[in-house]
Design a protein around this motif. Structure first.
Motif, PDB file in Angstrom:
ATOM      1  N   LEU A  75       0.805  -1.217   0.000  1.00 28.65           N
ATOM      2  CA  LEU A  75       0.000   0.000   0.000  1.00 28.65           C
ATOM      3  C   LEU A  75       0.840   1.270   0.000  1.00 28.65           C
ATOM      4  O   LEU A  75       0.521   2.231  -0.694  1.00 28.65           O
ATOM      5  N   SER A  76       1.901   1.316   0.805  1.00 29.35           N
ATOM      6  CA  SER A  76       2.727   2.526   0.838  1.00 29.35           C
ATOM      7  C   SER A  76       4.108   2.197   1.380  1.00 29.35           C
ATOM      8  O   SER A  76       4.267   1.278   2.190  1.00 29.35           O
ATOM      9  N   GLY A 105      10.549   0.869   5.398  1.00 25.15           N
ATOM     10  CA  GLY A 105       9.591  -0.223   5.538  1.00 25.15           C
ATOM     11  C   GLY A 105       8.422  -0.008   4.605  1.00 25.15           C
ATOM     12  O   GLY A 105       8.474   0.826   3.703  1.00 25.15           O
ATOM     13  N   TYR A 106       7.349  -0.760   4.835  1.00 24.56           N
ATOM     14  CA  TYR A 106       6.157  -0.599   4.005  1.00 24.56           C
ATOM     15  C   TYR A 106       4.924  -1.051   4.775  1.00 24.56           C
ATOM     16  O   TYR A 106       5.019  -1.792   5.762  1.00 24.56           O
ATOM     17  N   THR A 107       3.767  -0.580   4.340  1.00 21.53           N
ATOM     18  CA  THR A 107       2.500  -1.091   4.850  1.00 21.53           C
ATOM     19  C   THR A 107       1.827  -1.889   3.738  1.00 21.53           C
ATOM     20  O   THR A 107       2.075  -1.652   2.554  1.00 21.53           O
ATOM     21  N   PHE A 108       0.999  -2.842   4.121  1.00 21.85           N
ATOM     22  CA  PHE A 108       0.401  -3.714   3.118  1.00 21.85           C
ATOM     23  C   PHE A 108      -1.002  -4.128   3.515  1.00 21.85           C
ATOM     24  O   PHE A 108      -1.423  -3.954   4.661  1.00 21.85           O
ATOM     25  N   HIS A 109      -1.733  -4.644   2.544  1.00 23.82           N
ATOM     26  CA  HIS A 109      -3.106  -5.099   2.720  1.00 23.82           C
ATOM     27  C   HIS A 109      -3.059  -6.531   3.220  1.00 23.82           C
ATOM     28  O   HIS A 109      -2.710  -7.450   2.480  1.00 23.82           O
ATOM     29  N   ARG A 214       2.335  11.059   5.596  1.00 26.10           N
ATOM     30  CA  ARG A 214       2.756  10.152   4.535  1.00 26.10           C
ATOM     31  C   ARG A 214       4.169   9.633   4.797  1.00 26.10           C
ATOM     32  O   ARG A 214       5.087  10.391   5.083  1.00 26.10           O
ATOM     33  N   GLY A 215       4.341   8.340   4.701  1.00 25.55           N
ATOM     34  CA  GLY A 215       5.657   7.733   4.908  1.00 25.55           C
ATOM     35  C   GLY A 215       5.992   7.442   6.350  1.00 25.55           C
ATOM     36  O   GLY A 215       7.045   6.852   6.631  1.00 25.55           O
ATOM     37  N   PHE A 234      -1.158   4.143  10.796  1.00 33.04           N
ATOM     38  CA  PHE A 234      -0.372   3.582   9.702  1.00 33.04           C
ATOM     39  C   PHE A 234      -0.946   4.110   8.386  1.00 33.04           C
ATOM     40  O   PHE A 234      -2.121   3.875   8.093  1.00 33.04           O
ATOM     41  N   PRO A 235      -0.161   4.822   7.578  1.00 32.08           N
ATOM     42  CA  PRO A 235      -0.676   5.290   6.288  1.00 32.08           C
ATOM     43  C   PRO A 235      -0.830   4.137   5.304  1.00 32.08           C
ATOM     44  O   PRO A 235      -0.004   3.236   5.250  1.00 32.08           O
ATOM     45  N   ASN A 236      -1.929   4.167   4.548  1.00 33.21           N
ATOM     46  CA  ASN A 236      -2.141   3.183   3.503  1.00 33.21           C
ATOM     47  C   ASN A 236      -2.085   3.881   2.148  1.00 33.21           C
ATOM     48  O   ASN A 236      -1.132   4.592   1.873  1.00 33.21           O
ATOM     49  N   ASP A 237      -3.082   3.751   1.342  1.00 30.36           N
ATOM     50  CA  ASP A 237      -3.120   4.393   0.037  1.00 30.36           C
ATOM     51  C   ASP A 237      -4.321   5.335  -0.039  1.00 30.36           C
ATOM     52  O   ASP A 237      -5.234   5.256   0.778  1.00 30.36           O
TER      53      ASP A 237
END
Length: 455
Positions: A75-76, A105-109, A214-215, A234-237
């Motif tokens: 996602l981001s 790092g990253y966030t995800f679905h 963001r980020g 947590f930011p997503n999209d």
């Protein structure tokens, strides 16, 4: 009776990864997943127990690079973590641990990640059966095959190797391990009840807030009472974020010292507020002067488990060794790798599952306990140590720690600040000494050792 080489109980990250690795090794592997409905998934699938964020070095622990994901999983990207106390804060722009992943790092679905892990296992040749509940798994050490799974349907499946990956509630795991121990497994692996609860909401942020966050993954420590209790964003999209929290179950608000020091508690609270109320107060506390809360932060009802929200239990304990001589491996949350300190453990679940699956697929589980410690032990020790350090922290302690950390890490050292031989200032020295003392005290990671099992 149907027979498979490797039977896997639970189809989450650990179970799907175990089945994938076993099939890749040439074994016949079957996953048995009872399945839960989610609004953001077309069919049944495994439950979610994670806020779905991965740090850079976790990519290497998980041993799956996000470049392998389909486009709708990630996602981001993240570039920092912000830690906010009642009056002090600090920003971490590096974990200080080398990794193959370039971003922070990253966030995800999470649901789509689980679905991809299932598809990957099936593509390797594993049989993933959703909507199938396992009532019990029996073992006959002299039998051939050794294991028999009893399904809720009344059917039975035999297997040479058994991998238990039924998550932190351990519905089957506790029953199986109890038969090989001279003491109740729940004395050492926690109970079948959760000790923490996590709640999160998917909300669309005002454009200015979304750009500012963001980020960044942002955590508010010292704002609500309880060990390892904290809200997060947590930011997503598409300017959507997960806004959530983790908190202990059964906390008596009247027993909380210095109640007035917690920004999200009220003097007239007769009980600990629920998750949704805590999150409303967080948004009011941070943004209420400029925005209409919650009107300017609307729920995104087509995300999450149900109408934009998710609630899930966490049973946080230290991990256990597996009774490998019986041809059994326990992986992921079922073995105790879900940590309320960092909210989850997908990276450790995937890796321990993959190790168990590969060894079972090649016909020899004897090295599993050493292998999972080699791959994930440093990470687990770090989290256990951190959780012990902050066990009795109050709001002013969090302010002190963030002020000290800000002075020590200069935004670039991350965990490396704990590897220093010396730090200037009394607070910095206390921080280093506390970390090192707790790390030494916890170096024996496991609650149940391989030698404890009786065959």
């Amino acid at each position: 009776m149907e027979h498979v080489d490797v039977a896997v109980v639970g189809g989450g990250p650990a179970g799907a990864s175990a089945a994938h690795a076993a099939a890749e090794a040439g074994a016949s592997a079957a996953v048995f997943e009872k399945g839960v409905p989610r609004a953001d998934r077309e069919g049944l699938g495994p439950d979610s127990t994670d806020a779905a964020g991965i740090l850079d070095y976790w990519v290497d622990i998980m041993d799956i690079h996000p470049d392998e994901f389909p486009d709708d999983v990630l996602l981001s990207e993240l570039d920092r973590a912000a830690f906010v106390g009642p009056n002090e804060s600090c920003v971490l722009r590096s974990t200080g641990i080398g990794s193959s992943y370039d971003a922070f790092g990253y966030t995800f679905h999470r649901a789509k990640f689980d679905d991809w892990l299932r598809e990957r296992a099936e593509a390797a040749g594993a049989d993933y059966r959703v909507g199938v509940s396992v009532k019990d798994a029996e073992t006959d050490l002299r039998g051939d095959p050794r294991h028999t799974l009893r399904l809720a349907s009344g059917d039975a499946v035999s297997a040479d190797f058994l991998i238990l990956a039924d998550g932190p509630q351990r519905t089957v795991t506790n029953r199986v391990l109890d038969r090989f121990l001279p003491f109740p497994v729940t004395d050492h692996l926690g109970t079948t009840a959760a000790n923490h609860i996590a709640y999160q909401e998917h909300r669309r942020l005002p454009a200015e807030i979304a750009e500012d966050l963001r980020g960044a993954i942002t955590f508010w420590w010292g704002h609500i009472p309880g060990h390892t209790a904290y809200p997060w964003i947590f930011p997503n999209d598409d300017d959507v974020a997960r806004i959530g929290l983790t908190m202990p179950i059964g906390l008596d608000v009247d027993a909380v010292p210095d109640r007035g020091a917690y920004p999200l508690l009220r003097p007239d609270d007769e009980t600990v507020p629920g998750g949704s109320e805590y999150l409303r107060r967080l948004l009011e506390h941070e943004y209420g002067d400029e925005y209409d809360v919650p009107g300017d932060f609307p729920l995104v009802e087509d995300r999450g488990k149900s109408t934009g929200t998710e609630t899930y239990p966490i049973s946080s304990t230290r991990p256990v060794d597996s009774p490998v001589e019986a041809g059994i491996a326990v992986a992921g949350g079922a073995m105790g790798t879900t940590s309320a300190f960092h909210e989850g453990g997908d990276h450790v679940a995937v890796r321990t599952g993959a190790i168990a699956g590969e060894l079972a697929g090649t016909g020899d589980l004897s090295g599993y306990n050493a292998a999972w410690k080699e791959a994930t032990g440093d990470e687990i020790l770090r989290n256990v140590t951190m959780a012990d350090m902050v066990r009795d922290y109050r709001p002013d302690d969090w302010d002190r720690i963030f002020r000290t950390a800000r002075e020590m890490l200069a935004e670039t050292e991350g965990y490396g600040m704990f590897e220093r031989k010396f730090a200037a200032g009394w607070d910095a020295m206390k921080l280093l000494l506390s970390y090192r003392w707790n790390k030494r005290r916890n170096r024996d990671l496991v609650n149940i050792h391989e030698s404890d099992y009786v065959y």
